[in-house]
Design an enzyme around this catalytic site. Structure first.
Site, mmCIF file in Angstrom:
data_model
loop_
_atom_site.group_PDB
_atom_site.id
_atom_site.type_symbol
_atom_site.label_atom_id
_atom_site.label_comp_id
_atom_site.label_asym_id
_atom_site.label_seq_id
_atom_site.Cartn_x
_atom_site.Cartn_y
_atom_site.Cartn_z
ATOM 1 N N SER A 184 0.723 -1.559 -0.367
ATOM 2 C CA SER A 184 -0.079 0.082 -0.086
ATOM 3 C C SER A 184 1.246 1.004 -0.074
ATOM 4 C CB SER A 184 -0.658 -0.025 1.356
ATOM 5 O OG SER A 184 -1.576 1.245 1.936
ATOM 6 N N TYR A 217 -1.678 -1.109 10.804
ATOM 7 C CA TYR A 217 -1.614 -1.049 9.775
ATOM 8 C C TYR A 217 0.246 -0.964 8.976
ATOM 9 C CZ TYR A 217 -3.511 -1.020 4.842
ATOM 10 O OH TYR A 217 -3.970 -1.038 3.777
HETATM 11 N N1 LIG Z 1 -9.020 0.107 -0.300
HETATM 12 C C1 LIG Z 1 -7.691 0.551 0.222
HETATM 13 O O1 LIG Z 1 -7.710 2.352 0.547
HETATM 14 C C2 LIG Z 1 -6.335 -0.078 0.381
HETATM 15 C C3 LIG Z 1 -5.128 0.501 -0.600
HETATM 16 C C4 LIG Z 1 -3.465 0.063 -0.885
HETATM 17 C C5 LIG Z 1 -4.027 -1.083 0.153
HETATM 18 N N2 LIG Z 1 -5.374 -1.862 0.085
HETATM 19 C C6 LIG Z 1 -5.033 -3.694 0.281
HETATM 20 O O2 LIG Z 1 -5.953 -4.123 -0.918
HETATM 21 C C7 LIG Z 1 -6.115 -5.364 0.016
HETATM 22 C C8 LIG Z 1 -7.481 -5.582 0.017
HETATM 23 O O3 LIG Z 1 -8.140 -4.511 0.096
HETATM 24 P P1 LIG Z 1 -9.968 -4.543 0.237
HETATM 25 O O4 LIG Z 1 -9.734 -2.714 0.057
HETATM 26 O O5 LIG Z 1 -10.217 -4.764 -1.514
HETATM 27 O O6 LIG Z 1 -9.956 -4.485 1.462
HETATM 28 P P2 LIG Z 1 -12.279 -5.135 1.498
HETATM 29 O O7 LIG Z 1 -12.450 -4.997 2.374
HETATM 30 O O8 LIG Z 1 -12.858 -4.738 0.370
HETATM 31 O O9 LIG Z 1 -11.359 -6.833 0.756
HETATM 32 C C9 LIG Z 1 -10.699 -7.360 1.586
HETATM 33 C C10 LIG Z 1 -11.565 -9.518 1.568
HETATM 34 O O10 LIG Z 1 -10.326 -9.541 1.981
HETATM 35 C C11 LIG Z 1 -10.986 -10.691 3.031
HETATM 36 N N3 LIG Z 1 -10.618 -11.317 4.110
HETATM 37 C C12 LIG Z 1 -10.536 -10.081 5.574
HETATM 38 N N4 LIG Z 1 -9.677 -11.135 6.061
HETATM 39 C C13 LIG Z 1 -9.836 -12.181 5.865
HETATM 40 C C14 LIG Z 1 -8.918 -13.755 6.039
HETATM 41 N N5 LIG Z 1 -8.597 -13.231 8.064
HETATM 42 N N6 LIG Z 1 -9.130 -14.790 5.797
HETATM 43 C C15 LIG Z 1 -9.248 -14.576 3.704
HETATM 44 N N7 LIG Z 1 -10.057 -13.700 3.700
HETATM 45 C C16 LIG Z 1 -10.771 -12.435 4.857
HETATM 46 C C17 LIG Z 1 -12.311 -9.770 2.869
HETATM 47 O O11 LIG Z 1 -13.498 -10.899 3.472
HETATM 48 C C18 LIG Z 1 -12.526 -9.734 2.391
HETATM 49 O O12 LIG Z 1 -13.518 -9.959 1.197
HETATM 50 C C19 LIG Z 1 -5.018 -5.423 1.330
HETATM 51 O O13 LIG Z 1 -4.348 -6.175 1.745
HETATM 52 C C20 LIG Z 1 -5.134 -4.212 1.871
HETATM 53 O O14 LIG Z 1 -4.592 -3.936 3.108
HETATM 54 C C21 LIG Z 1 -7.026 -1.679 0.235
#
Ligand SMILES: NC(=O)c1ccc[n+]([C@@H]2O[C@H](COP(=O)([O-])OP(=O)(O)OC[C@H]3O[C@@H](n4cnc5c(N)ncnc54)[C@H](O)[C@@H]3O)[C@@H](O)[C@H]2O)c1
Ligand SMILES: *[C@@H]1O[C@H](CO)[C@@H](O)[C@H](O)[C@H]1NC(C)=O
Ligand SMILES: *[C@@H]1O[C@H](CO)[C@@H](O)[C@H](O)[C@H]1NC(C)=O
Length: 321
Positions: A197, A210
């Site tokens: 990220s 985080y």
């Molecule tokens: N959204 C943002 O702003 C952002 C920015 C940078 C990086 N990211 C990274 O991208 C990735 C995805 O983020 P997102 O925004 O799509 O999140 P999100 O919450 O929309 O989706 C995350 C998914 O992971 C699943 N999950 C959570 N814990 C779990 C577990 N223990 N086992 C299996 N599945 C699990 C959830 O059920 C969900 O479906 C993450 O690693 C996040 O840190 C997100």
């Protein structure tokens, strides 16, 4: 070597210390010249190649495993890979959402499989990985995407929350790699993608644990590459690390920014970029793309100078409490 030979060797060295010294120096100078030539060659090659879009590898028929496919970036990445003809293995703790992703892929005429897995538990990962290997086959592309982002001041984070965050955002990467890398090495091909990220590039308030997890992912992927390179496996096993800025998935609950141009990125756009970066074999990519270069550039300046820029941009996330 016998004692006699050792003695002889020593006397020879003592007789010609100057010659050995000269020889060593010449070798060193040659080495430095060669390193210089290679250093600048690869630098200019990189600049030259950055003007050309690298060709995208075909992923038709490849088996792609993605964690966290019930929602957000993982879900859209699954749909994007499916639209390119890959078979998708969807992992999530949320069974209903995961089923919906699979249903949507099948409705598009694609192939997908849904597995419930809590990636915070190593035994879960090992068990479900065995099932996938038996029921679906060789996973050649692995996307470590699942992640959580509790967002509040450090003293408001409790122990369980911090431990769970490290289990999902960091440790799961190790267990997944240990499950799927051996077969990739055997098959002499594979690609592992990790979601870091922009919070893995700079520290942010309300996100102390985080940011730690996302910096960790960056360190893991960097050293993992170095290890593969030293084992001469880096041409067969490719790595990609993605650094998205705030994405509009709901993960980032209270984003805060001064300039509208720094608004949230759409998950579909992130998914497209991830798939394209993997297919082109790009090692590191931020979304938007120039953030990674900006971070490398700004870090040559002193801390206080960077703080001025950070205060001016005034971007971050508010506490979710
Ligand atoms: N959204 C943002 O702003 C952002 C920015 C940078 C990086 N990211 C990274 O991208 C990735 C995805 O983020 P997102 O925004 O799509 O999140 P999100 O919450 O929309 O989706 C995350 C998914 O992971 C699943 N999950 C959570 N814990 C779990 C577990 N223990 N086992 C299996 N599945 C699990 C959830 O059920 C969900 O479906 C993450 O690693 C996040 O840190 C997100
Ligand atoms: C998800 O799909 C599987 C297999 O099709 C089914 O057995 C399961 O009941 C579904 N779960 C939910 C919550 O919809
Ligand atoms: C996943 O496992 C963790 C323990 O590692 C547990 O705290 C959490 O409740 C589990 N999540 C689900 C949805 O089962």
């Amino acid at each position: 070597m016998t004692n006699h030979e050792v003695d002889q060797d020593n006397t020879q060295q003592q007789n010609h210390p100057n010659r050995n010294f000269c020889y060593g120096t010449i070798l060193l100078i040659l080495d430095i010249i060669i390193i210089n030539l290679k250093f600048w060659f690869y630098t200019f090659e990189h600049i030259y190649l950055s003007f050309y879009q690298k060709e995208e590898k075909d992923v038709r028929g490849e088996i792609v495993l993605i964690t966290g496919t019930a929602h957000g970036i993982g879900r859209d990445t699954a749909l994007e890979y499916a639209s390119k003809g890959a078979t998708i293995v969807c992992w999530d703790i949320n069974e209903r959402g995961n089923n919906e992703t699979v249903k949507e892929i099948k409705a598009m005429g694609g192939k997908a499989f849904s597995y419930v897995c809590n990636v915070s538990k190593r035994e879960d990962i090992v068990q479900v990985a065995e099932k996938v290997k038996k029921e679906v086959g060789f996973v050649s592309i692995l996307v470590n995407n699942a992640g959580i982002m509790p967002c509040h001041p450090l003293l408001d984070h409790n122990e369980n929350e911090i431990r769970l965050m490290y289990d999902i955002n960091v440790l799961a990467h190790f267990w997944m790699i240990q499950e799927f890398l051996p077969e990739m090495i055997k098959q002499k091909r594979g690609h592992i993608i990790a979601l870091s990220s922009c919070a893995g590039l700079i520290g942010l308030k309300n996100l102390v644990p985080y940011c730690g997890t996302k910096f960790a992912v960056r360190g893991v992927m960097n050293s993992f590459y170095e290890e593969l390179r030293r084992m001469d496996l880096h041409k067969q096993i490719k790595l990609t690390t993605i650094y998205p800025y705030m994405v509009d998935t709901g993960l980032c609950k209270k984003p805060h920014f001064r300039f509208k141009s720094m608004k949230l990125v759409k998950p579909q756009e992130v998914a497209k970029t991830i798939v394209s970066a993997q297919r082109r074999g790009i090692m590191e990519l931020s979304i938007p793309q120039h953030y990674l270069y900006l971070e490398k550039f700004i870090n040559i300046f002193p801390r206080k100078a960077c703080e001025v820029v950070s205060d001016f941009l005034d971007t971050g996330v508010e506490s979710d409490l």
